[in-house]
Design an enzyme around this catalytic site. Structure first.
Site, PDB file in Angstrom:
ATOM      1  N   ARG A  21     -14.563  -6.776  -0.036  1.00 23.38           N
ATOM      2  CA  ARG A  21     -13.962  -6.311   1.222  1.00 23.38           C
ATOM      3  C   ARG A  21     -13.282  -4.945   1.027  1.00 23.38           C
ATOM      4  O   ARG A  21     -12.623  -4.695   0.030  1.00 23.38           O
ATOM      5  CB  ARG A  21     -12.934  -7.339   1.679  1.00 23.38           C
ATOM      6  N   THR A  43       0.866  -1.194   0.000  1.00 25.78           N
ATOM      7  CA  THR A  43       0.000   0.000   0.000  1.00 25.78           C
ATOM      8  C   THR A  43       0.891   1.229   0.000  1.00 25.78           C
ATOM      9  O   THR A  43       1.969   1.207   0.600  1.00 25.78           O
ATOM     10  CB  THR A  43      -0.860  -0.007   1.290  1.00 25.78           C
ATOM     11  N   GLY A  50      -5.898  -3.912   7.616  1.00 25.31           N
ATOM     12  CA  GLY A  50      -6.944  -2.898   7.571  1.00 25.31           C
ATOM     13  C   GLY A  50      -8.041  -3.028   8.614  1.00 25.31           C
ATOM     14  O   GLY A  50      -8.509  -2.034   9.165  1.00 25.31           O
ATOM     15  N   GLY A  79     -10.767  -2.154   3.095  1.00 25.50           N
ATOM     16  CA  GLY A  79      -9.889  -1.981   4.259  1.00 25.50           C
ATOM     17  C   GLY A  79      -9.914  -0.560   4.793  1.00 25.50           C
ATOM     18  O   GLY A  79     -10.869   0.192   4.578  1.00 25.50           O
ATOM     19  N   ASP A  80      -8.847  -0.199   5.471  1.00 26.97           N
ATOM     20  CA  ASP A  80      -8.781   1.123   6.110  1.00 26.97           C
ATOM     21  C   ASP A  80      -8.373   2.230   5.152  1.00 26.97           C
ATOM     22  O   ASP A  80      -8.664   3.410   5.402  1.00 26.97           O
ATOM     23  CB  ASP A  80      -7.771   1.082   7.263  1.00 26.97           C
ATOM     24  N   THR A  94      -0.707   2.036   6.831  1.00 24.62           N
ATOM     25  CA  THR A  94      -0.658   0.796   6.072  1.00 24.62           C
ATOM     26  C   THR A  94      -0.594  -0.375   7.040  1.00 24.62           C
ATOM     27  O   THR A  94       0.085  -0.296   8.055  1.00 24.62           O
ATOM     28  CB  THR A  94       0.558   0.734   5.122  1.00 24.62           C
TER      29      THR A  94
HETATM   30  N1  ASP Z   1      -4.274  -1.441   4.819  1.00 29.15           N
HETATM   31  C1  ASP Z   1      -4.465  -2.151   3.600  1.00 29.15           C
HETATM   32  C2  ASP Z   1      -5.785  -2.865   3.658  1.00 29.15           C
HETATM   33  O1  ASP Z   1      -6.098  -3.457   4.679  1.00 29.15           O
HETATM   34  C3  ASP Z   1      -3.390  -3.132   3.288  1.00 29.15           C
HETATM   35  C4  ASP Z   1      -1.985  -2.667   3.614  1.00 29.15           C
HETATM   36  O2  ASP Z   1      -1.768  -1.516   3.924  1.00 29.15           O
HETATM   37  O3  ASP Z   1      -1.073  -3.495   3.553  1.00 29.15           O
HETATM   38  O4  ASP Z   1      -6.482  -2.883   2.688  1.00 29.15           O
END
Ligand code: ASP
Length: 341
Positions: free
Chosen positions: A234, A206, A260, A236-237, A257
């Site tokens: 799905r 990310t 998430g 994520g954050d 990162t």
């Molecule tokens: N935070 C990201 C997610 O969960 C993945 C990552 O940052 O590695 O989608």
């Protein structure tokens, strides 16, 4: 009499509202990440390591030069992230990870610390630079977050570059999906726990950026393909304002990162800002508290980068590594991969 006129004039001028010009500060800075996770020297070749360091340097220099010539933190964040989205090395834009159906769904968000305006997109498959779509949502729609086909229609109508889904695919991520799915099929019976863990963490890459410009404005942005083998659309954050991205001129700009689900539940990016705003923490103290005492205790892992309104830069993680780089006001560049560098 003359004295009275002078006094009245003095009071009148003194009471006038000060014009809202921007305060020029002499400080600025920029910090980026290219994902956190189980990034170990033993799994890396010198060549690969150099490749990562080169793209991180190229990306941060783009933003730094914008800031140095008086450009906005928004432009610096956007253009810096473009370099990483366009590079197949990172899990954002080209080179993003694949979901369980072997397709790619991208998420991104942006926040402006001066106005507290924000924009985000999630689950898009054809927008070449998702970070620009997030910024467009902020600038050209009455909403904060758009998703899927609607977000793509919006981006198209607003003149953003559209590509075919194939543009984003890379051999490396196709193989990662295969390995993760094989591991899932084998369950834990025949595979080493270490390998299962490693495959589970095959999501890193990310990208994110936080910047302070010479006008004292903070901005942050994050862009991702999410997690390998994700299902059911799905999210994520990364596209969630307050979780993966947050910016406020009164405190800091943050991009996150990591895993998430834990970053959403811990409201990571806003929590760091809130600890600074309400408790007077420094950006470093706040990030340490949230990553090590909140996310880690829930069982999550990952990292954050950020910069505060004074130009102090922070890079914090509870993983063995995080691709990252920073340039402070003095122009000093630092590029790092492993935790203990
Ligand atoms: N935070 C990201 C997610 O969960 C993945 C990552 O940052 O590695 O989608």
């Amino acid at each position: 009499m003359n004295k009275l006129i002078f006094l009245t004039l003095f009071i009148f001028l003194g009471c006038r509202e000060t014009p809202k010009t921007k305060v020029e500060t002499s400080t600025m800075g920029i910090v980026i990440h290219g994902g956190a996770g189980t990034i170990l020297k033993k799994n890396m070749t010198l060549e690969k390591e150099q490749e990562y360091r080169a793209v991180l340097t190229k990306a941060i220099m783009v933003g730094y030069n914008i800031l140095k010539s008086g450009g906005t933190s928004q432009e610096a964040v956007e253009k810096t992230i473009h370099v990483m989205e366009d590079s197949p090395l990172f899990n954002a834009g080209k080179g993003a990870v694949l979901n369980s159906n072997a397709s790619i769904e991208l998420d991104a968000s942006f926040m402006d610390g001066e106005s507290l305006d924000a924009g985000a997109i999630s689950g898009v498959r054809t927008i070449k630079n998702p970070i620009s779509a997030a910024i467009k949502v902020m600038e050209a729609s009455p909403h904060v977050m758009l998703s899927g086909l609607g977000a793509e229609t919006f981006a198209n109508e607003n003149g953003l570059e559209i590509v075919t889904p194939e543009y984003f695919f890379t051999e490396r991520r196709i193989n990662s999906l295969k390995r993760v799915q094989e591991a899932a099929a084998l369950k834990e019976t025949t595979m080493l726990t270490e390998e299962i863990k490693f495959l589970h963490l095959q999501r890193y890459g990310t990208v994110g950026c936080a910047a302070l410009d010479l006008s004292g404005n903070l901005a942050a942005g994050t862009s991702t393909g999410g997690m390998t083998n994700k299902k059911w659309n799905r999210i994520g954050d990364a596209p969630i304002i307050g979780a993966g991205t947050y910016a406020n001129n009164a405190t800091c700009a943050i991009s996150a990162t990591g895993w998430g689900e834990f970053f959403i539940r811990s409201v990571v990016a806003h929590d760091i800002s809130a600890l600074m705003e309400y408790k007077g923490f420094s950006i470093q103290e706040a990030a340490h508290e949230v990553i090590h005492n909140k996310v880690a205790k829930l069982g999550g892992d990952g990292g954050v980068v950020g910069i505060d309104f004074n130009g102090n830069i922070m890079m914090e993680m509870n993983t063995p590594g995080m691709y990252r780089a920073q340039i402070d006001a003095s122009g000093k560049l630092q590029v790092k991969i492993y935790k203990d560098e």
